[in-house]
Structures are given as C-alpha cells and as structure tokens.
Design a protein around this motif. Structure first.
Motif, PDB file in Angstrom:
ATOM      1  N   LEU A  20      76.820   9.467  29.740  1.00 63.14           N
ATOM      2  CA  LEU A  20      75.920   9.861  28.644  1.00 63.14           C
ATOM      3  C   LEU A  20      75.417   8.658  27.859  1.00 63.14           C
ATOM      4  O   LEU A  20      74.221   8.565  27.555  1.00 63.14           O
ATOM      5  CB  LEU A  20      76.637  10.836  27.703  1.00 63.14           C
ATOM      6  CG  LEU A  20      76.886  12.238  28.251  1.00 63.14           C
ATOM      7  CD1 LEU A  20      77.815  13.008  27.328  1.00 63.14           C
ATOM      8  CD2 LEU A  20      75.582  12.977  28.441  1.00 63.14           C
ATOM      9  N   LEU A  21      76.315   7.747  27.523  1.00 57.30           N
ATOM     10  CA  LEU A  21      75.891   6.579  26.743  1.00 57.30           C
ATOM     11  C   LEU A  21      74.996   5.651  27.551  1.00 57.30           C
ATOM     12  O   LEU A  21      74.008   5.118  27.029  1.00 57.30           O
ATOM     13  CB  LEU A  21      77.111   5.840  26.198  1.00 57.30           C
ATOM     14  CG  LEU A  21      77.889   6.604  25.128  1.00 57.30           C
ATOM     15  CD1 LEU A  21      79.157   5.854  24.730  1.00 57.30           C
ATOM     16  CD2 LEU A  21      77.023   6.883  23.902  1.00 57.30           C
ATOM     17  N   THR A  22      75.321   5.467  28.828  1.00 55.54           N
ATOM     18  CA  THR A  22      74.479   4.635  29.694  1.00 55.54           C
ATOM     19  C   THR A  22      73.096   5.255  29.845  1.00 55.54           C
ATOM     20  O   THR A  22      72.071   4.557  29.743  1.00 55.54           O
ATOM     21  CB  THR A  22      75.145   4.449  31.072  1.00 55.54           C
ATOM     22  OG1 THR A  22      76.423   3.840  30.885  1.00 55.54           O
ATOM     23  CG2 THR A  22      74.300   3.588  31.985  1.00 55.54           C
ATOM     24  N   ALA A  23      73.057   6.564  30.073  1.00 58.25           N
ATOM     25  CA  ALA A  23      71.768   7.250  30.197  1.00 58.25           C
ATOM     26  C   ALA A  23      70.985   7.159  28.894  1.00 58.25           C
ATOM     27  O   ALA A  23      69.764   6.940  28.908  1.00 58.25           O
ATOM     28  CB  ALA A  23      71.982   8.707  30.589  1.00 58.25           C
ATOM     29  N   GLY A  24      71.663   7.313  27.773  1.00 58.99           N
ATOM     30  CA  GLY A  24      70.991   7.231  26.478  1.00 58.99           C
ATOM     31  C   GLY A  24      70.355   5.882  26.235  1.00 58.99           C
ATOM     32  O   GLY A  24      69.195   5.789  25.802  1.00 58.99           O
ATOM     33  N   VAL A  25      71.086   4.822  26.536  1.00 59.09           N
ATOM     34  CA  VAL A  25      70.540   3.469  26.371  1.00 59.09           C
ATOM     35  C   VAL A  25      69.365   3.254  27.325  1.00 59.09           C
ATOM     36  O   VAL A  25      68.311   2.744  26.934  1.00 59.09           O
ATOM     37  CB  VAL A  25      71.642   2.406  26.583  1.00 59.09           C
ATOM     38  CG1 VAL A  25      71.050   1.013  26.695  1.00 59.09           C
ATOM     39  CG2 VAL A  25      72.665   2.466  25.452  1.00 59.09           C
ATOM     40  N   ALA A  26      69.543   3.659  28.584  1.00 60.97           N
ATOM     41  CA  ALA A  26      68.476   3.472  29.573  1.00 60.97           C
ATOM     42  C   ALA A  26      67.211   4.227  29.178  1.00 60.97           C
ATOM     43  O   ALA A  26      66.093   3.685  29.261  1.00 60.97           O
ATOM     44  CB  ALA A  26      68.957   3.922  30.953  1.00 60.97           C
ATOM     45  N   ILE A  27      67.364   5.467  28.740  1.00 61.77           N
ATOM     46  CA  ILE A  27      66.203   6.268  28.337  1.00 61.77           C
ATOM     47  C   ILE A  27      65.508   5.633  27.131  1.00 61.77           C
ATOM     48  O   ILE A  27      64.279   5.514  27.101  1.00 61.77           O
ATOM     49  CB  ILE A  27      66.623   7.723  28.045  1.00 61.77           C
ATOM     50  CG1 ILE A  27      67.003   8.417  29.355  1.00 61.77           C
ATOM     51  CG2 ILE A  27      65.529   8.485  27.308  1.00 61.77           C
ATOM     52  CD1 ILE A  27      67.692   9.759  29.169  1.00 61.77           C
ATOM     53  N   PHE A  28      66.294   5.204  26.153  1.00 61.34           N
ATOM     54  CA  PHE A  28      65.700   4.564  24.976  1.00 61.34           C
ATOM     55  C   PHE A  28      64.930   3.304  25.353  1.00 61.34           C
ATOM     56  O   PHE A  28      63.797   3.085  24.906  1.00 61.34           O
ATOM     57  CB  PHE A  28      66.779   4.244  23.939  1.00 61.34           C
ATOM     58  CG  PHE A  28      66.227   3.534  22.734  1.00 61.34           C
ATOM     59  CD1 PHE A  28      65.495   4.231  21.778  1.00 61.34           C
ATOM     60  CD2 PHE A  28      66.420   2.175  22.556  1.00 61.34           C
ATOM     61  CE1 PHE A  28      64.964   3.576  20.674  1.00 61.34           C
ATOM     62  CE2 PHE A  28      65.892   1.514  21.455  1.00 61.34           C
ATOM     63  CZ  PHE A  28      65.169   2.217  20.514  1.00 61.34           C
ATOM     64  N   VAL A  29      65.521   2.475  26.201  1.00 60.52           N
ATOM     65  CA  VAL A  29      64.874   1.222  26.617  1.00 60.52           C
ATOM     66  C   VAL A  29      63.589   1.508  27.394  1.00 60.52           C
ATOM     67  O   VAL A  29      62.541   0.900  27.146  1.00 60.52           O
ATOM     68  CB  VAL A  29      65.849   0.340  27.436  1.00 60.52           C
ATOM     69  CG1 VAL A  29      65.134  -0.797  28.132  1.00 60.52           C
ATOM     70  CG2 VAL A  29      66.953  -0.190  26.534  1.00 60.52           C
TER      71      VAL A  29
END
Length: 151
Positions: A20-29
């Motif tokens: 979840l955190l990896t996906a969140g960072v990737a989506i934000f970037v």
C-alpha cells in the motif's frame, strides 16, 4: 505459557502495508510528474492533479496504518477510521474463520470488534499465526487474576 510473546507486541499486515505504501508513493509521483510534464495544463489544473495524487496517497496510508497492539493492560485496535482501547477482560474470543477478511474480537458487551491489523490477504499463514498468538494472550490474560501481578 512460556511460548507467549513479550508484551507489548504489535500485529500488523506487513506485506500489505509495504504494498500500500509503495503504491501510494508511486501513484503520487506518477500523477505529479504527469501534472508537471503536460504543458497544456494551467497552474490550477496542475495543482488539482497533485492534490489528487496526495489524496490517493493519504487513503492508502490510512489503509496501511491498521494494527493491533497488545500490552500488559489490554489491546489497542487501530483500524482505518478509528482507534479503540480494550481491557483484556472485555475480549471473550478471537475469531479468524475461513473467508474472514480480518480478525474479529467478540466482546463482553455482546458486540464484535473488527481488528484489521490481522488479515489473511497477502500473508495468510502469518495472519493465522498472529490470530493464534492473540487468542493465546487473551486466554492467558483473562484467566489470570490481576491482583497476582502486584506481588
């Protein structure tokens, strides 16, 4: 009872949290990069892209924060939208039945408290082991006389 973990102990879905955190960072970037790279967007539109990316990250971070913390005086359940403190005596049973999305705690007031910190999603075996550990802790703590701890 020597197989009981040393308290405090925190149960959380580690792999799910990492995803979840990896996906969140990737989506934000990615959304922020798209906002900055699209030349036809105005400042307000760019900002709306970035805010949208931030909101998506915030939602995924809320999903990743779930946990169950057991300590000497009881259990704290942190779910997506709230946090609840329970004394050991309030918890009658720890349930994780086949098909359940997470653990449910049967409480002395007749209600059931979901505990999203133990969920079989990505790591089923880990969730089963964590549910058994919490169940053992509940059984050990509810049978013991708290006055014995003082002496």
């Amino acid at each position: 009872m020597s197989d009981l973990p040393t308290l405090p102990v925190t149960f959380r879905p580690g792999r799910t949290r990492a995803v979840l955190l990896t996906a969140g960072v990737a989506i934000f970037v990615v959304i922020s990069a798209v906002a900055l790279l699209l030349e036809q967007l105005g400042p307000g539109e760019r900002l709306s892209f970035i805010v949208t990316g931030g909101l998506i990250f915030w939602v995924l971070a809320r999903l990743a924060r779930v946990r169950v913390v057991a300590d000497d005086s009881g259990v704290t359940v942190v779910n997506i939208a709230g946090k609840r403190r329970l004394d050991w005596a309030e918890i009658l049973r720890v349930n994780l039945r086949p098909g359940d999305p997470w653990v449910f705690l049967d409480l002395s007031d007749g209600t059931s408290q979901p505990a999203l910190g133990i969920q079989p999603g990505i790591a089923k075996e880990r969730a089963i082991a964590d549910a058994r550990t919490l169940r053992t802790l509940v059984e050990a703590r509810s049978l013991r006389d708290p006055e014995q701890d003082q002496g």
